[in-house]
Design a protein around this motif. Structure first.
Motif, PDB file in Angstrom:
ATOM      1  N   MET A  40       0.832  -1.161   0.000  1.00 56.31           N
ATOM      2  CA  MET A  40       0.000   0.000   0.000  1.00 56.31           C
ATOM      3  C   MET A  40       0.890   1.241   0.000  1.00 56.31           C
ATOM      4  O   MET A  40       1.875   1.316   0.714  1.00 56.31           O
ATOM      5  N   ASP A  41       0.502   2.206  -0.815  1.00 52.38           N
ATOM      6  CA  ASP A  41       1.191   3.495  -0.841  1.00 52.38           C
ATOM      7  C   ASP A  41       0.573   4.368   0.245  1.00 52.38           C
ATOM      8  O   ASP A  41      -0.584   4.773   0.146  1.00 52.38           O
TER       9      ASP A  41
ATOM     10  N   THR B 161       0.891   7.312   0.923  1.00 48.80           N
ATOM     11  CA  THR B 161       0.590   8.684   0.512  1.00 48.80           C
ATOM     12  C   THR B 161      -0.646   8.745  -0.372  1.00 48.80           C
ATOM     13  O   THR B 161      -1.031   9.814  -0.822  1.00 48.80           O
ATOM     14  N   ASN B 162      -1.300   7.598  -0.615  1.00 47.55           N
ATOM     15  CA  ASN B 162      -2.456   7.527  -1.495  1.00 47.55           C
ATOM     16  C   ASN B 162      -3.720   7.294  -0.659  1.00 47.55           C
ATOM     17  O   ASN B 162      -3.937   6.193  -0.135  1.00 47.55           O
TER      18      ASN B 162
ATOM     19  N   GLN C 108      -5.962   4.219  -1.605  1.00 47.86           N
ATOM     20  CA  GLN C 108      -5.429   2.927  -1.180  1.00 47.86           C
ATOM     21  C   GLN C 108      -5.600   2.733   0.319  1.00 47.86           C
ATOM     22  O   GLN C 108      -5.897   1.620   0.774  1.00 47.86           O
TER      23      GLN C 108
ATOM     24  N   ALA D 229       6.168   2.633   7.844  1.00 46.33           N
ATOM     25  CA  ALA D 229       6.506   3.155   6.523  1.00 46.33           C
ATOM     26  C   ALA D 229       7.585   4.215   6.668  1.00 46.33           C
ATOM     27  O   ALA D 229       7.503   5.070   7.534  1.00 46.33           O
TER      28      ALA D 229
ATOM     29  N   ARG E 167       9.245  13.482  -1.867  1.00 44.33           N
ATOM     30  CA  ARG E 167       8.718  12.111  -1.743  1.00 44.33           C
ATOM     31  C   ARG E 167       9.051  11.546  -0.364  1.00 44.33           C
ATOM     32  O   ARG E 167       8.215  10.923   0.291  1.00 44.33           O
TER      33      ARG E 167
ATOM     34  N   ASP F 117       6.803  13.243   2.181  1.00 44.15           N
ATOM     35  CA  ASP F 117       5.424  12.748   2.056  1.00 44.15           C
ATOM     36  C   ASP F 117       5.239  11.414   2.746  1.00 44.15           C
ATOM     37  O   ASP F 117       4.252  11.180   3.453  1.00 44.15           O
ATOM     38  N   ILE F 118       6.191  10.514   2.577  1.00 45.86           N
ATOM     39  CA  ILE F 118       6.086   9.186   3.193  1.00 45.86           C
ATOM     40  C   ILE F 118       6.380   9.250   4.680  1.00 45.86           C
ATOM     41  O   ILE F 118       5.594   8.756   5.499  1.00 45.86           O
TER      42      ILE F 118
ATOM     43  N   GLY G  22       2.637  10.281   5.576  1.00 44.46           N
ATOM     44  CA  GLY G  22       2.102   8.933   5.343  1.00 44.46           C
ATOM     45  C   GLY G  22       1.728   8.272   6.625  1.00 44.46           C
ATOM     46  O   GLY G  22       0.873   7.475   6.778  1.00 44.46           O
TER      47      GLY G  22
END
Length: 59
Positions: free
Chosen positions: A1-2, A4-5, A8, A33, A51, A54-55, A59
């Motif tokens: 699973m992402d 940041t999405n 999902q 994560a 990125r 974000d994670i 996240g």
């Protein structure tokens, strides 16, 4: 699973909720994560830094 999405995350939430016995809640959750980019910060492209933030942070 992402992580940041949002879409999902909602799908996985529904899957986990469906696996729990009726009337039972989740006892614990481990959020593991994270990514790391090695190197001098001034050489890391902005896209890679964004990125990573974000994670690791959102996240």
């Amino acid at each position: 699973m992402d992580v940041t999405n949002s879409q999902q995350i909602e799908v996985v939430y529904g899957q986990v909720k469906g696996l729990l016995p009726s009337g039972q809640g989740l006892w614990g959750l481990v959020n593991n994560a994270g990514i790391n980019i090695i190197g001098p910060i001034e050489w890391i492209p902005l896209e890679k830094s964004k990125r990573m933030a974000d994670i690791n942070l959102w996240g």
